[in-house]
Each structure stands twice: as C-alpha cells, then as structure tokens.
Enzyme design. Structure first.
Site, short mmCIF file in Angstrom:
data_model
loop_
_atom_site.label_atom_id
_atom_site.label_comp_id
_atom_site.label_asym_id
_atom_site.label_seq_id
_atom_site.Cartn_x
_atom_site.Cartn_y
_atom_site.Cartn_z
N ASP A 16 0.86 -1.18 0.00
CA ASP A 16 0.00 0.00 0.00
C ASP A 16 0.90 1.23 0.00
O ASP A 16 1.71 1.43 0.92
CB ASP A 16 -0.86 -0.04 1.27
CG ASP A 16 -1.81 1.13 1.37
OD1 ASP A 16 -1.62 2.16 0.68
OD2 ASP A 16 -2.77 1.03 2.17
N ASN A 30 -5.79 13.14 -11.32
CA ASN A 30 -6.48 13.57 -12.53
C ASN A 30 -6.12 15.03 -12.80
O ASN A 30 -5.59 15.72 -11.93
CB ASN A 30 -8.00 13.36 -12.40
CG ASN A 30 -8.54 13.96 -11.12
OD1 ASN A 30 -8.48 15.17 -10.90
ND2 ASN A 30 -9.05 13.12 -10.23
N VAL A 39 -6.06 4.83 -5.85
CA VAL A 39 -4.92 5.23 -5.04
C VAL A 39 -5.04 6.71 -4.62
O VAL A 39 -4.62 7.10 -3.53
CB VAL A 39 -3.60 4.93 -5.79
CG1 VAL A 39 -3.37 5.84 -6.98
CG2 VAL A 39 -2.42 4.98 -4.85
N ASP A 40 -5.65 7.52 -5.48
CA ASP A 40 -5.87 8.95 -5.19
C ASP A 40 -6.70 9.11 -3.91
O ASP A 40 -6.33 9.84 -2.98
CB ASP A 40 -6.61 9.55 -6.41
CG ASP A 40 -6.48 11.06 -6.51
OD1 ASP A 40 -6.07 11.68 -5.51
OD2 ASP A 40 -6.80 11.61 -7.58
N SER A 123 -2.20 4.89 -14.14
CA SER A 123 -3.15 4.70 -15.27
C SER A 123 -3.74 3.29 -15.40
O SER A 123 -4.56 3.06 -16.28
CB SER A 123 -2.53 5.08 -16.63
OG SER A 123 -2.49 6.48 -16.79
N THR A 124 -3.32 2.35 -14.55
CA THR A 124 -3.77 0.96 -14.77
C THR A 124 -5.01 0.59 -13.98
O THR A 124 -5.41 -0.58 -13.97
CB THR A 124 -2.64 -0.05 -14.46
OG1 THR A 124 -2.28 0.06 -13.08
CG2 THR A 124 -1.43 0.21 -15.32
N GLY A 125 -5.64 1.57 -13.31
CA GLY A 125 -6.90 1.30 -12.62
C GLY A 125 -8.06 1.82 -13.45
O GLY A 125 -8.31 1.35 -14.57
N TYR A 127 -8.25 4.36 -15.25
CA TYR A 127 -7.84 4.89 -16.56
C TYR A 127 -7.62 3.79 -17.61
O TYR A 127 -7.41 4.11 -18.78
CB TYR A 127 -6.61 5.79 -16.43
CG TYR A 127 -6.94 7.21 -15.97
CD1 TYR A 127 -8.23 7.55 -15.55
CD2 TYR A 127 -5.99 8.21 -15.98
CE1 TYR A 127 -8.54 8.84 -15.14
CE2 TYR A 127 -6.30 9.52 -15.58
CZ TYR A 127 -7.58 9.82 -15.16
OH TYR A 127 -7.87 11.10 -14.76
P1 ADP Z 1 -5.67 5.60 -12.59
O1 ADP Z 1 -6.87 6.53 -12.60
O2 ADP Z 1 -4.37 6.32 -12.93
O3 ADP Z 1 -5.88 4.37 -13.38
P2 ADP Z 1 -6.18 4.18 -10.06
O4 ADP Z 1 -6.01 4.70 -8.69
O5 ADP Z 1 -7.56 3.82 -10.50
O6 ADP Z 1 -5.49 5.26 -11.03
O7 ADP Z 1 -5.26 2.91 -10.25
C1 ADP Z 1 -3.85 2.96 -10.39
C2 ADP Z 1 -3.26 1.74 -9.73
O8 ADP Z 1 -3.16 1.97 -8.33
C3 ADP Z 1 -4.09 0.47 -9.90
O9 ADP Z 1 -3.24 -0.56 -10.36
C4 ADP Z 1 -4.60 0.20 -8.47
O10 ADP Z 1 -4.71 -1.19 -8.22
C5 ADP Z 1 -3.49 0.80 -7.63
N1 ADP Z 1 -3.83 1.14 -6.24
C6 ADP Z 1 -5.03 1.39 -5.66
N2 ADP Z 1 -4.88 1.66 -4.34
C7 ADP Z 1 -3.54 1.60 -4.07
C8 ADP Z 1 -2.73 1.77 -2.90
N3 ADP Z 1 -3.27 2.09 -1.71
N4 ADP Z 1 -1.38 1.61 -3.01
C9 ADP Z 1 -0.81 1.33 -4.20
N5 ADP Z 1 -1.52 1.14 -5.34
C10 ADP Z 1 -2.86 1.28 -5.28
#
Ligand code: ADP
Length: 186
Positions: A16, A30, A39-40, A123-125, A127
């Site tokens: 995390d 964003n 993650v944001d 970008s892999t969530g 996006y």
């Molecule tokens: P984006 O909009 O850039 O795709 P996301 O937050 O949706 O951003 O996803 C980006 C990556 O961060 C994904 O692979 C997601 O699994 C990962 N993620 C989500 N929460 C956490 C965290 N607490 N720590 C690290 N990575 C995370």
C-alpha cells in the site's frame, strides 16, 4: 525484486503506497487534482485535508506531467501528483504521456532534493491502461532516468496486489535481459 541501475536502486514491492516511508510518494491524479477513487482516494484519506488544500491552490496539472504538495499526515514528506493518460487504443499518444508522468515526477523529486520516491502503477486502474504495457513503459522510463546523472537513490514501485506485482516482475526481468545497465540483485 531489486535492481541496481547506475548508483541507484529500482525496487518492486507488493503493498500500500500510503504506508511508504520515503521522501515522496506519487499519486495517480487527474488533471483537475480533485481527488477520486483508487490510489488517489487512499492518499487523500490517509494524508488528511492539507493535501487537497494545496491541490486547490495549484489548480490543474496537464496529462503527462506532475505537481508536488505536502504529504500531510503521511509517513512520506511529499506527494507528487502525476497525471497519466486515459487508455483509448494506444494510438493516441498514451505511451508518451505515461512516460511523461513518470519523468516529470522524477524531475520534480530531483528539483526538491528528494532521494527516495515510491510510485504506484499509474493509469492501470480506472484509466484502463493495460498493465503489461504500462509496466514496460514505467520501468523503461525510470530505468533510463536512473542511468543519467541523478541524485535519486531509490525508486520503489508499490504494486497493489499479487497479480500487479507479478506483471511488474516479469517486465523488469525482460528489461534486464536486454539491458546490461540493469543488474538484478534479488
Ligand atoms: P488511474 O486513474 O491512474 O488508473 P487508479 O487509482 O484507478 O489510477 O489505479 C492505479 C493503480 O493503483 C491500480 O493498479 C490500483 O490497483 C493501484 N492502487 C489502488 N490503491 C492503491 C494503494 N493504496 N497503493 C498502491 N496502489 C494502489
């Protein structure tokens, strides 16, 4: 998994990002720096309102670049908010924009004298960037950066979940096989 590149270390861990004790963690933000899910959301929840207050003062950040704020209550002193591209089909400049998000983050860290930095998989969530392709772009961009003249000592990718970690391990192995400047150490 760990690799030595020049005098720096590139490390992959599963975990995390909000828990990382580094000089800066990178947020997958964003353009409006408005916060959101993934993650944001996790970073703003863990770091408290000071981070959003600074984001509001900054206003916007174009895709492919990054801005820096306090880390608020996080163990990390700073948050670098990097904006990766929304995946369309790969023919709309996505790889360059993703590389730009990583490169801008590293340059900002450098300008602020930060030595240790942790990245999520930008970008892999939400996006939708295919993670195997994103991993290749992310690792190549960071590796190329670390080969240059830099004071950044550690770049840690913090992958959320085993499957994301495995994808990055595979991509780093393939990169190291083709590039003798990348020495796997464990
Ligand atoms: P984006 O909009 O850039 O795709 P996301 O937050 O949706 O951003 O996803 C980006 C990556 O961060 C994904 O692979 C997601 O699994 C990962 N993620 C989500 N929460 C956490 C965290 N607490 N720590 C690290 N990575 C995370």
């Amino acid at each position: 998994m760990k690799a030595k590149i020049g005098r720096s270390v590139l490390e992959l861990v599963e975990g995390d990002i909000t828990e990382q004790r580094v000089d800066a963690i990178v947020n997958a933000a964003n353009e409006g720096l408005r916060g959101g899910g993934g993650v944001d959301g996790a970073i703003h929840r863990a770091g408290g309102p000071e981070i959003m207050a600074e984001c509001r003062r900054i206003g916007r950040c174009p895709t492919g670049s990054a801005v820096i704020t306090t880390g608020g209550q996080l163990p990390a002193r700073h948050v670098i908010h990097a904006v990766g591209p929304v995946w369309r089909d790969g023919a709309h400049g996505e790889p360059n924009l993703l590389a730009g998000a990583y490169r801008s983050s590293l340059q900002l860290a450098e300008e602020h004298n930060l030595r240790t930095i942790a990245f999520p998989s930008i970008s892999t969530g939400v996006y939708g960037y295919p993670i195997d392709r994103a991993a290749r772009v992310a690792l190549r961009t960071v590796a190329d950066y670390l080969k240059g003249d830099t004071r950044v000592e550690l770049v840690r990718f913090v992958l959320f979940g085993r499957s994301a970690y495995d994808v990055y391990v595979q991509a780093l192995q393939e990169l190291a096989d083709r590039d003798e400047a990348i020495q796997l150490v464990s």
